[in-house]
Design an enzyme around this catalytic site. Structure first.
Site, PDB file in Angstrom:
ATOM      1  N   HIS A  70     -35.851  36.960 -23.771  1.00  0.00           N
ATOM      2  CA  HIS A  70     -37.292  36.754 -22.538  1.00  0.00           C
ATOM      3  C   HIS A  70     -38.108  37.252 -23.056  1.00  0.00           C
ATOM      4  CE1 HIS A  70     -35.897  41.014 -22.682  1.00  0.00           C
ATOM      5  NE2 HIS A  70     -36.488  41.497 -21.530  1.00  0.00           N
ATOM      6  N   ASP A  74     -41.052  44.287 -25.587  1.00  0.00           N
ATOM      7  CA  ASP A  74     -39.960  45.066 -26.193  1.00  0.00           C
ATOM      8  C   ASP A  74     -38.743  44.020 -27.044  1.00  0.00           C
ATOM      9  OD1 ASP A  74     -38.607  44.848 -23.982  1.00  0.00           O
ATOM     10  OD2 ASP A  74     -36.942  46.031 -23.681  1.00  0.00           O
ATOM     11  N   HIS A  75     -38.773  42.693 -26.489  1.00  0.00           N
ATOM     12  CA  HIS A  75     -38.426  41.782 -26.686  1.00  0.00           C
ATOM     13  C   HIS A  75     -38.992  40.753 -27.956  1.00  0.00           C
ATOM     14  CE1 HIS A  75     -34.107  42.894 -25.147  1.00  0.00           C
ATOM     15  NE2 HIS A  75     -35.167  43.572 -24.893  1.00  0.00           N
ATOM     16  N   ASP A 195     -26.666  44.804 -23.203  1.00  0.00           N
ATOM     17  CA  ASP A 195     -27.890  45.886 -22.793  1.00  0.00           C
ATOM     18  C   ASP A 195     -27.274  47.344 -21.730  1.00  0.00           C
ATOM     19  OD1 ASP A 195     -30.062  46.963 -21.522  1.00  0.00           O
ATOM     20  OD2 ASP A 195     -30.435  45.663 -19.750  1.00  0.00           O
ATOM     21  N   HIS A 368     -32.462  46.314 -14.907  1.00  0.00           N
ATOM     22  CA  HIS A 368     -31.500  46.170 -15.849  1.00  0.00           C
ATOM     23  C   HIS A 368     -30.441  47.188 -14.682  1.00  0.00           C
ATOM     24  CE1 HIS A 368     -33.950  46.506 -19.574  1.00  0.00           C
ATOM     25  NE2 HIS A 368     -35.085  47.198 -19.330  1.00  0.00           N
TER      26      HIS A 368
END
Length: 555
Positions: A70, A74-75, A195, A368
């Site tokens: 996504h 941070d990705h 996660d 999350h």
């Protein structure tokens, strides 16, 4: 079945941020995510922190694809630096969802990397990449187009959840594809990389849809201007703020380059709907009555150069906050950012603003999943092995305990570290020999290993300042020719203390005389001698250790 599946995390394990994982089979590689994280307060002058991708550089010819779960920083954030370093022609393809690819293209364009092969991989489609098959599985998160990634190998499927929650009433799009997760479970998942961010929070996370009504109530209580800060990529949240503003007859101004850019991308792809004429440019904010405007701003994490941080410190060129404004933090601090966020909030109170955070009202929902959702993911996918990722070591430990609670044997739960590969064969799974990993710092536009010495020097300068001592000596005997020059910058409590400066000049003369008696004439040795003498003199007098930089000039 012969062969080894090797899963090597280069970032995102034992930390929250800079996610990057290498999956290998038969000498070929697929990379999952290219993330970054933001520097801590101790990393003076550092702009971004990337995973150390030396391993990819050494094995670049083996890479068959990069796939991004996504569009969060941070990705996705380190992709431009990875591509620039490895070479545009070395990466066959970068896959992602539609929004993710659009964000990636925007980032690459900024770095003038326009020849990268970016491809949208629709949900449910399966593509081949060397010995692997790649499939994106729809999941819900705080950004559209979030997905898990199923990587098929001859030994079985490795499933990366990415960031996810099981939101049954998402603001945009459908709930998570639990049926496909269950199918993968029936087919057999070899390894689940899950996660861990909220594994320590019991129960089930709140739906994103609860936020909108609470924002509406907060807006209804405000008479002055409203500033809402959230992640620039949280398009769901921006949509909810727009709805609340429209209901209360307010215009919306987007402040912050990344906020404007992401909203434009989201609008072009149909992920966000803003009525015509509702947006006003930031330069026109002061032209509207206080009760007719809402500002949506970056800076929810207290980032030093973000729009909200600059507003809090009266340094923003277009928005000057004042008493009566309300600032709404529609985000919670990422672990490690609490201090910067609290400093920003305190500055806002100093100005006279009202501040509303998630502690005051349910104006934020985490993207999350909580503990019960972590267990649900494991129960749906029924993995043989579990490797918690995307969390600090505490949360990864709790994730492992949740896996054991739902039936995964303890010996099948692997808590790794960055650089430590998990090697899986038909006989079992074990950790392999660690590979090189770590951090790469972005300092300005350059990347590299900013040494501990450089960071230590920056911390010293920020705390105690610097003395530059210019001594002019005779080339023949090393004696002082003219009075030494003393330059001080950033040294606390020195202003107006002329006596100390005079004493320091005398100390320089004494040190030079002592060196002359010892027949020390080589400039490098003399500078070291001066440094040691003056550093001790300054500490004895000031009880501080500023940087001392002697400069010796021979005439």
């Amino acid at each position: 079945m012969s062969g080894t599946v090797r899963v090597l995390p280069l970032g995102g394990v034992g930390e929250i941020g800079k996610n990057m994982t290498v999956v290998e089979y038969d000498g070929r590689i697929v990379v999952v995510d290219c993330g970054l994280r933001f520097p801590t307060a101790e990393m003076m002058g550092i702009d971004l922190v990337l995973p150390d991708f030396t391993y990819l550089r050494e094995n670049v010819d083996a890479i068959d694809a990069i796939i991004i779960t996504h569009g969060h920083e941070d990705h996705l954030g380190s992709l431009p630096w990875v591509i620039r370093d490895l070479g545009e022609d070395k990466i066959p393809v970068v896959y992602g969802g539609q929004l993710t690819v659009a964000m990636a293209r925007s980032k690459l364009d900024e770095h003038k990397l326009r020849d990268v092969n970016l491809e949208v991989l629709p949900i449910g489609d399966v593509v081949e990449a060397g010995p692997f098959t790649l499939e994106r599985v729809h999941l819900t998160h705080s950004i559209p187009d979030a997905s898990g990634v199923a990587i098929g190998t001859p030994l079985g499927t490795v499933f990366f959840t990415g960031d996810y929650k099981f939101d049954q009433t998402p603001v945009i799009g459908a709930p998570a594809d639990m049926s496909r997760l269950a199918e993968l479970g029936r087919e057999g998942v070899l390894l689940l990389c899950g996660d861990s961010t909220n594994a320590d929070r019991p129960g089930i996370s709140d739906s994103e849809s609860i936020v909108g009504p609470h924002l509406d109530r907060v807006f209804g209580r405000c008479d002055g201007r409203i500033v809402v800060t959230c992640f620039a990529s949280n398009i769901h949240r921006v949509q909810q703020v727009v709805h609340a503003a429209e209901k209360h007859g307010r215009k919306v101004a987007l402040v912050g380059r990344s906020m404007r850019k992401n909203v434009n991308i989201g609008r072009s792809l149909g992920h966000i709907d803003i009525p015509e004429g509702m947006l006003v440019p930031p330069r026109e904010i002061d032209q509207w009555a206080d009760d007719k405007i809402v500002v949506i701003s970056t800076g929810s994490q207290g980032e030093p150069l973000s729009a909200l941080r600059r507003m809090a410190y009266r340094d923003h060129p277009q928005v000057e906050l004042k008493e009566g404004d309300t600032v709404v933090f529609s985000a919670t601090p990422i672990p490690g950012n609490e201090r910067a966020v609290n400093e920003t909030i305190d500055r806002l109170y100093h100005i006279g603003c009202s501040v509303v955070t998630a502690r005051d009202a349910p104006i934020h929902a985490s993207g999350h999943g909580y503990a019960e959702e972590v267990k649900m993911m494991i129960n749906l996918t029924r993995p043989k092995y579990v490797m918690p990722v995307h969390g600090d070591f505490k949360r990864m430990l709790i994730h492992g305990e949740l896996a054991q609670a739902v039936g995964v044997p303890r010996s099948h739960v692997f808590r790794s570290e960055n650089g430590t590969p998990l090697e899986i064969t038909a006989e079992g799974a074990k950790f392999g020999t660690p590979e090189h990993s770590g951090m790469i710092f972005v300092d300005g536009v350059d990347i590299g290993d900013v040494s501990d010495v450089a960071l230590r020097d920056r911390r010293m300068l920020s705390a105690d300042g610097i003395f530059i001592i210019v001594a002019t000596i005779s080339e023949e005997d090393g004696s002082s020719v003219v009075p030494p020059e003393v330059i001080a910058r950033g040294v606390p409590f020195l202003e107006g203390n002329d006596q100390f400066t005079d004493d320091l000049r005398e100390a320089v003369e004494d040190s030079l005389d002592a060196a002359a008696e010892q027949q020390i004439t080589e400039v490098d040795v003399l500078q070291n001698h001066l440094h040691d003498d003056l550093a001790q003199f300054i500490y004895d007098r000031l009880k501080r250790r500023p940087m001392v930089l002697p400069v010796v000039v021979e005439v």
